[in-house]
Write a protein that holds these residues in place. Structure first.
Motif, PDB file in Angstrom:
ATOM      1  N   THR A 207      -1.220  12.917  -0.798  1.00  0.00           N
ATOM      2  CA  THR A 207      -1.879  11.635  -1.001  1.00  0.00           C
ATOM      3  C   THR A 207      -1.468  10.654   0.100  1.00  0.00           C
ATOM      4  OG1 THR A 207      -0.117  10.638  -2.318  1.00  0.00           O
ATOM      5  CG2 THR A 207      -1.694  12.033  -3.484  1.00  0.00           C
ATOM      6  N   ASP A 208      -2.030   9.478   0.052  1.00  0.00           N
ATOM      7  CA  ASP A 208      -1.687   8.435   1.022  1.00  0.00           C
ATOM      8  C   ASP A 208      -0.614   7.491   0.488  1.00  0.00           C
ATOM      9  OD1 ASP A 208      -3.588   9.375   2.832  1.00  0.00           O
ATOM     10  OD2 ASP A 208      -5.192   8.209   1.891  1.00  0.00           O
ATOM     11  N   TYR A 209      -0.119   7.758  -0.716  1.00  0.00           N
ATOM     12  CA  TYR A 209       0.852   6.853  -1.322  1.00  0.00           C
ATOM     13  C   TYR A 209       2.254   7.113  -0.776  1.00  0.00           C
ATOM     14  CZ  TYR A 209      -2.979   6.727  -4.723  1.00  0.00           C
ATOM     15  OH  TYR A 209      -4.210   6.629  -5.330  1.00  0.00           O
ATOM     16  N   TRP A 211       6.281   5.912  -1.098  1.00  0.00           N
ATOM     17  CA  TRP A 211       7.197   5.214  -2.004  1.00  0.00           C
ATOM     18  C   TRP A 211       8.627   5.309  -1.485  1.00  0.00           C
ATOM     19  CZ3 TRP A 211       6.034   2.912  -6.860  1.00  0.00           C
ATOM     20  CH2 TRP A 211       4.663   2.945  -7.191  1.00  0.00           C
ATOM     21  N   GLY A 236       2.181  -5.129  -4.774  1.00  0.00           N
ATOM     22  CA  GLY A 236       2.505  -3.716  -4.852  1.00  0.00           C
ATOM     23  C   GLY A 236       3.115  -3.350  -6.192  1.00  0.00           C
ATOM     24  N   SER A 237       3.255  -2.051  -6.421  1.00  0.00           N
ATOM     25  CA  SER A 237       3.781  -1.561  -7.695  1.00  0.00           C
ATOM     26  C   SER A 237       5.249  -1.195  -7.571  1.00  0.00           C
ATOM     27  CB  SER A 237       2.981  -0.334  -8.149  1.00  0.00           C
ATOM     28  OG  SER A 237       1.640  -0.676  -8.400  1.00  0.00           O
ATOM     29  N   GLN A 253       6.596   0.900  -4.200  1.00  0.00           N
ATOM     30  CA  GLN A 253       5.425   1.274  -3.406  1.00  0.00           C
ATOM     31  C   GLN A 253       5.470   0.547  -2.063  1.00  0.00           C
ATOM     32  OE1 GLN A 253       1.652   0.494  -5.253  1.00  0.00           O
ATOM     33  NE2 GLN A 253       0.549   1.852  -3.867  1.00  0.00           N
ATOM     34  N   SER A 329       4.558  14.136  -7.701  1.00  0.00           N
ATOM     35  CA  SER A 329       5.281  12.870  -7.603  1.00  0.00           C
ATOM     36  C   SER A 329       6.434  12.848  -8.606  1.00  0.00           C
ATOM     37  CB  SER A 329       4.334  11.698  -7.871  1.00  0.00           C
ATOM     38  OG  SER A 329       4.069  11.578  -9.253  1.00  0.00           O
ATOM     39  N   SER A 385      -0.514   9.242 -10.887  1.00  0.00           N
ATOM     40  CA  SER A 385      -0.139   8.623  -9.616  1.00  0.00           C
ATOM     41  C   SER A 385      -1.195   7.620  -9.167  1.00  0.00           C
ATOM     42  CB  SER A 385       0.047   9.694  -8.534  1.00  0.00           C
ATOM     43  OG  SER A 385       1.143  10.517  -8.836  1.00  0.00           O
ATOM     44  N   SER A 389      -0.242   3.873  -8.647  1.00  0.00           N
ATOM     45  CA  SER A 389      -0.273   3.370  -7.281  1.00  0.00           C
ATOM     46  C   SER A 389      -1.470   2.463  -7.017  1.00  0.00           C
ATOM     47  CB  SER A 389      -0.292   4.544  -6.291  1.00  0.00           C
ATOM     48  OG  SER A 389       0.858   5.343  -6.436  1.00  0.00           O
TER      49      SER A 389
END
Length: 599
Positions: A207-209, A211, A236-237, A253, A329, A385, A389
């Motif tokens: 993914t592009d997330y 953390w 953000g989270s 995040q 994740s 996720s 996110s």
């Protein structure tokens, strides 16, 4: 021995990797008397950080190995979750609280958080008590699997040749060792050398997330700092996980600009420091304050990748487990739990084959069950996720994630995240044909916990405590209502099941028996139960309350079993394999005959 000559040995199982999956596997096999070796390239165990959350089902599993008590004593118990979302006045505001775990049948209805090093220490101490230590630092440099069909079909052959290199061998001594093994378990992490050696691919995507993770003792005025917190803010989270002592873990995040090299667009850890991660968290926490008065205990960065191995075994001789066969994740707290439960699923199957109790076909069910679970886990993780996110819903972002949407998903996924709802599909060891005989004991799911009372001394007993992970199946005989007519049925049943071709006659060595009467502690004598159904006085229970009426009773109703009785086969890993009414008791014979070997 001349330095030029390699040492050679033969063992039952070689475990590569001493993380949670490898240690669980080695401990369970050693406890079952299997001749094992476990090696790891790290010179020492994990000191801090890494995985840290143990889910309710994993607590039940650890209890079945006698390992839960220390974990419960040393870890933090996490019961409640709090949810924070953008406030119309700016910053964040608490929008609700809910139980952290939505799993009403859990024996332990909470999570336990403790850093991975302390969790590994529980396994290492257990192994040491059995005379087993982790070989470190050692790496495999080559693995060969004999492809001869005759050799592969012989469960007692040693078709695996592993060449091991000791990284700290004293000068002048050989640093090479050759091990011939019957089976090999690769629990060597997401970059598994074992997996790559056999050309097993990892299928999925990244993914592009991005953390960051920080472990620290906080200085804060957030009132929910000792609850799990899901914080969605316009900045953000963030997630808060309370840990042992006063420590917490922050999942933060990050924006691309925080961590990506502008030239390569790759994550550059050098651009990030623990203080910078904390500065990002501070923006999400406003108007609440978050600082640390001490040292950062541990920190890291990660990009969420969700992948599953194309296969989990090679010829049922080489197996992979844990991060070696699935990655996802960490925020839902599944990684270490999934890894240890992979090993839990494999331990008893390897043990039964090595003891000559079961046919090698049993080993095929490891991939069948655990790969399906891993695929379900990835599907869940993608949804969770994305929700976590994603941007929160506001007047300016109507497509964002609402509080109601997130909480509903949080609770809906509870059965999955807790591990309580894991459901293995039909196979040779999961037969739901007569599910109606015990409506609420779902065949393919774990046996429900319940407190009964021992007939011999009226002592309350949690049934799970009579189902240890000792590689044996458990036959639960619910003998039904007391009375002469029903007792005659039970005696006839016992006589037939103990005949040479019956389950208790043919497979007594692989079976333990517990009898449960629907009668009361006042009217039932444990000696009423036929001897074959009471291998020990402590194995006869009644479905009644204890002498002060505080616990017990209602078990037949909770399990959906009628007063005519039923038979329940519980697998060595605690999952229900078969339920049948008395009149179909020979289905138990057929069940075992499909994969067990007669003496």
């Amino acid at each position: 021995m001349p330095a030029s000559l390699a040492r050679e040995s033969e063992i039952d199982v070689l475990v590569v990797g001493a993380g949670p999956a490898g240690l669980m596997c080695a401990n369970g096999l050693a406890k079952a008397g299997v001749n094992i070796r476990i090696i790891d390239q790290r010179p020492a165990k994990v000191a801090a950080g890494q995985a840290d959350g143990i889910q309710p089902r994993t607590l039940e599993v650890l209890q079945s190995y006698g390992l839960a008590e220390r974990l419960l004593r040393e870890g933090n118990h996490m019961h409640m979750a709090a949810f924070y979302n953008p406030s119309p006045k700016g910053g964040i505001v608490r929008t609700g609280r809910a139980p952290d775990i939505t799993a009403p049948t859990a024996r332990y209805p909470f999570e336990v958080t403790l850093h991975q090093g302390a969790i590994e220490a529980i396994f290492l101490d257990s192994l040491a008590s059995m005379g087993v230590t982790v070989g470190r630092p050692i790496i495999p440099t080559s693995i060969e699997l004999d492809q001869n069909p005759v050799t592969l079909k012989d469960p007692q052959s040693h078709p695996i040749k592993a060449v091991l290199k000791h990284l700290d061998a004293p000068e002048g001594q050989s640093d090479t060792e050759v091990v011939y093994a019957k089976y090999l378990v690769g629990a060597d992490g997401a970059h598994s050398w074992v997996r790559k050696s056999f050309g097993i691919t990892m299928d999925g995507e990244q993914t592009d997330y991005i953390w960051g993770v920080v472990d620290m003792v906080p200085d804060t005025d957030l009132p929910d700092i000792r609850n799990k917190c899901a914080i969605h803010s316009d900045n953000g989270s963030c997630m808060v996980i309370p840990r042992e002592g006063d420590m917490i873990r922050l999942y933060i995040q990050l924006a691309d600009a925080d961590v990506l090299d502008p030239r390569t667009r790759r994550v550059d850890k050098a651009r990030v420091t623990p203080q910078r991660l904390l500065d990002v968290a501070k923006k999400s926490f406003k108007p609440f304050r978050i600082e640390t008065s001490g040292e950062i205990d541990w920190w890291t960065l990660y990009i969420i990748g969700q992948r599953v191995a194309s296969k989990f075994s090679v010829h049922e001789r080489v197996f992979i487990a844990g991060d070696a066969c699935h990655t996802h994740s960490p925020k839902a707290g599944q990684g270490m739990n999934a890894s240890m439960n992979d090993a839990h699923n494999l331990i008893w199957k390897l043990t039964q084959v090595l003891r000559g109790w079961a046919d090698m076909s049993l080993l095929k069910t490891y991939e069948f069950e655990r790969r399906k679970y891993a695929q379900d886990l990835i599907a869940f993780d993608k949804k969770f996720s994305a929700l976590f996110s994603g941007k929160p819903r506001t007047d300016d972002n109507e497509d964002g994630v609402s509080h109601e949407e997130f909480v509903e998903a949080f609770q809906t996924f509870g059965a999955f995240t807790s591990g309580i709802g894991i459901h293995y599909p039909p196979s040779a060891i999961v037969d739901p044909t007569h599910q109606a005989a015990a409506r609420n004991l779902v065949v393919g799911q774990r046996m429900l916990p319940h407190v009964f009372v021992r007939a011999a001394d009226a002592h309350p007993v949690e049934l799970h405590d009579l189902l240890p992970a000792d590689a044996r199946f458990k036959l639960l005989v619910f003998t039904g209502a007391p009375g002469a007519a029903q007792l005659a049925r039970v005696r006839a049943l016992a006589e037939d099941m103990a005949r040479p071709g019956g389950a208790l006659g043919a497979h007594a060595r692989a079976l333990d028996v517990v009898a449960v009467s629907a009668g009361t502690k006042d009217e039932v004598d444990y000696t009423d139960v036929p001897a074959v159904f009471r291998p020990h006085w402590s194995r006869v229970l009644v479905d009644d309350t204890d002498v002060v009426g505080r616990t017990g009773g209602g078990g037949y109703e909770a399990y959906g079993i009628g007063l005519a009785g039923a038979l329940v086969v519980v697998r060595p890993d605690g999952y229900v394999g078969l339920v049948v009414p008395f009149e179909h008791h020979r289905e138990v014979d057929r069940y075992f005959a499909s994969f067990m070997r007669a003496p």
